[in-house]
Design a protein around this motif. Sequence first.
Motif, PDB file in Angstrom:
ATOM      1  N   LYS A  15      26.856 -54.202  22.967  1.00 18.23           N
ATOM      2  CA  LYS A  15      25.491 -54.375  22.285  1.00 18.23           C
ATOM      3  C   LYS A  15      24.849 -55.467  22.234  1.00 18.23           C
ATOM      4  N   ASN A  16      25.591 -56.747  23.024  1.00 17.25           N
ATOM      5  CA  ASN A  16      24.800 -57.624  22.960  1.00 17.25           C
ATOM      6  C   ASN A  16      24.033 -57.557  24.419  1.00 17.25           C
ATOM      7  N   GLN A  17      23.425 -56.823  24.855  1.00 14.33           N
ATOM      8  CA  GLN A  17      22.510 -56.737  25.665  1.00 14.33           C
ATOM      9  C   GLN A  17      21.276 -56.003  25.800  1.00 14.33           C
ATOM     10  N   ASP A  18      20.730 -55.927  26.275  1.00 13.57           N
ATOM     11  CA  ASP A  18      18.917 -55.750  25.617  1.00 13.57           C
ATOM     12  C   ASP A  18      18.983 -54.206  26.082  1.00 13.57           C
ATOM     13  N   GLU A  19      19.804 -54.030  28.423  1.00 10.71           N
ATOM     14  CA  GLU A  19      20.005 -52.928  28.094  1.00 10.71           C
ATOM     15  C   GLU A  19      21.275 -52.163  29.033  1.00 10.71           C
ATOM     16  N   GLY A  20      21.711 -51.004  29.428  1.00 14.93           N
ATOM     17  CA  GLY A  20      22.566 -50.807  30.055  1.00 14.93           C
ATOM     18  C   GLY A  20      23.186 -49.868  29.050  1.00 14.93           C
ATOM     19  N   GLY A  21      24.619 -49.030  29.119  1.00 16.39           N
ATOM     20  CA  GLY A  21      25.320 -48.418  28.850  1.00 16.39           C
ATOM     21  C   GLY A  21      26.776 -48.521  28.207  1.00 16.39           C
ATOM     22  N   PHE A  22      27.051 -47.333  27.896  1.00 17.33           N
ATOM     23  CA  PHE A  22      29.077 -48.019  27.812  1.00 17.33           C
ATOM     24  C   PHE A  22      29.218 -46.481  27.811  1.00 17.33           C
ATOM     25  N   ARG A  23      30.339 -46.195  28.336  1.00 15.72           N
ATOM     26  CA  ARG A  23      30.915 -45.113  28.195  1.00 15.72           C
ATOM     27  C   ARG A  23      32.762 -44.835  27.982  1.00 15.72           C
ATOM     28  N   ALA A  24      33.312 -43.930  27.310  1.00 14.04           N
ATOM     29  CA  ALA A  24      34.759 -43.741  27.048  1.00 14.04           C
ATOM     30  C   ALA A  24      34.485 -42.398  27.202  1.00 14.04           C
ATOM     31  N   GLN A  25      35.594 -42.311  27.855  1.00 14.37           N
ATOM     32  CA  GLN A  25      36.030 -40.754  28.106  1.00 14.37           C
ATOM     33  C   GLN A  25      37.666 -40.656  27.545  1.00 14.37           C
ATOM     34  N   SER A  26      38.013 -39.650  27.019  1.00 15.35           N
ATOM     35  CA  SER A  26      39.423 -39.381  27.118  1.00 15.35           C
ATOM     36  C   SER A  26      39.996 -38.016  26.390  1.00 15.35           C
ATOM     37  N   GLY A  27      40.530 -37.199  27.200  1.00 20.56           N
ATOM     38  CA  GLY A  27      40.513 -36.186  26.864  1.00 20.56           C
ATOM     39  C   GLY A  27      39.669 -34.917  27.051  1.00 20.56           C
ATOM     40  N   ALA A  28      39.940 -33.956  25.715  1.00 20.12           N
ATOM     41  CA  ALA A  28      37.435 -33.481  25.812  1.00 20.12           C
ATOM     42  C   ALA A  28      36.901 -34.712  25.003  1.00 20.12           C
ATOM     43  N   GLY A  29      36.945 -35.271  25.099  1.00 22.41           N
ATOM     44  CA  GLY A  29      36.049 -36.337  23.984  1.00 22.41           C
ATOM     45  C   GLY A  29      35.476 -37.525  24.895  1.00 22.41           C
ATOM     46  N   SER A  30      34.089 -37.704  24.651  1.00 23.82           N
ATOM     47  CA  SER A  30      34.015 -39.057  25.483  1.00 23.82           C
ATOM     48  C   SER A  30      32.417 -39.127  24.187  1.00 23.82           C
ATOM     49  N   TYR A  31      32.795 -40.923  24.261  1.00 23.47           N
ATOM     50  CA  TYR A  31      31.477 -41.306  23.249  1.00 23.47           C
ATOM     51  C   TYR A  31      30.618 -42.505  23.694  1.00 23.47           C
ATOM     52  N   THR A  32      29.493 -42.293  23.578  1.00 19.95           N
ATOM     53  CA  THR A  32      28.192 -43.551  24.687  1.00 19.95           C
ATOM     54  C   THR A  32      27.538 -43.997  24.155  1.00 19.95           C
ATOM     55  N   TYR A  33      26.939 -45.044  24.736  1.00 18.27           N
ATOM     56  CA  TYR A  33      26.164 -46.303  23.511  1.00 18.27           C
ATOM     57  C   TYR A  33      25.247 -46.690  24.651  1.00 18.27           C
ATOM     58  N   ASN A  34      23.254 -46.482  24.277  1.00 14.18           N
ATOM     59  CA  ASN A  34      23.044 -46.897  25.438  1.00 14.18           C
ATOM     60  C   ASN A  34      22.507 -48.688  24.116  1.00 14.18           C
TER      61      ASN A  34
END
Length: 344
Positions: free
Chosen positions: A296-315
Amino acid sequence: MKIISTKARLHRNSEQIRIRRHQLRASGLKRNVEHLRRLEIVRLNKPILVPAPKVFILNDDRHRDSIIFFLRELERNLDAGLKVKIDFTDTIKLHPCGTLYMMANLDNLLVRFPGVISCKLPKDNIVEQLFKHLGLLSKLGRSSGLAVTADNVVNWHYATGSDATTSAFKALLFQHSEAMGGVLVRSNLYDCMSEAVTNTKKHAYPKESEFLNNWWMFSQARDDILQVAICDLGIGIPKSLLDKPKMEDYLRKLFMIGRQSSHDKTLIKLASSTSRSSTGLEYRGKGLPQMLDFIKNQDEGGFRAQSGAGSYTYNAFSKKDKAVTHRQSIKGTLVQWTLKLKSE
């Protein structure tokens, strides 16, 4: 409306019965042929061929399904006492998430079923180079005459370990120190990776586990983009949260109805959130919130966490997030960071 005579109706019913009997006989014959084929394979001590997916990626359901089904088929045949040969012939594309998850699962199968897993080499030269570079071919008893020279192969780095010491991935991260350009970025990412490994040891694995209590990690710096992925095969984020007594009442109110798999995406988002005001609970330490804050402190990039049947992504560019429920569940947890490398 045409009235069907009793004789015609009986004839039609008997014809349907005849067709159904034929279908059942054909189905039984097919099962018998498959059974005999397996018996012959066992008698001759030959490996059964299991095709690998064309594309290894977990982010979209079509390819995710093919990876899960492939790994299930491997384990099913190995549990049946058969030798297995993985057919990588048609594999053409390897993404960090799907490749890392496959490598982790194969490591476990190689420990559980030593000496009975082999492979056919891929036709694609880049895929073969990468499998050689990662040491996968040697693990499966194969050698390759190809030199590892492709730009999108030599920049991949791989590490695995079974403890929370940082030496293995510290060396992996600092392979990219020149490209990353900045002590602060290196230090913050190093802290995130260290926390991810610590979480693996603290939360991922029960005391009694059939799996290696390992973490697996990839990194790649190429075209001004740094990708880092870390994976474990533990109990996963949803179960880790649900096992915490202080979260029980809050989560019961949150999930009064619905399937558990549809909750996974919300639990991952909850575990990644830095806002504790909604629950007032210290349920995760630094962990995923620290990893997400870094992006979140970057101007570009991404974060993704996957576990079980779910995933959460931030751009980081759009400042938007997304939680998704997938058709198939994965074991454990896979976290990815993508960073835009800043040149001097």
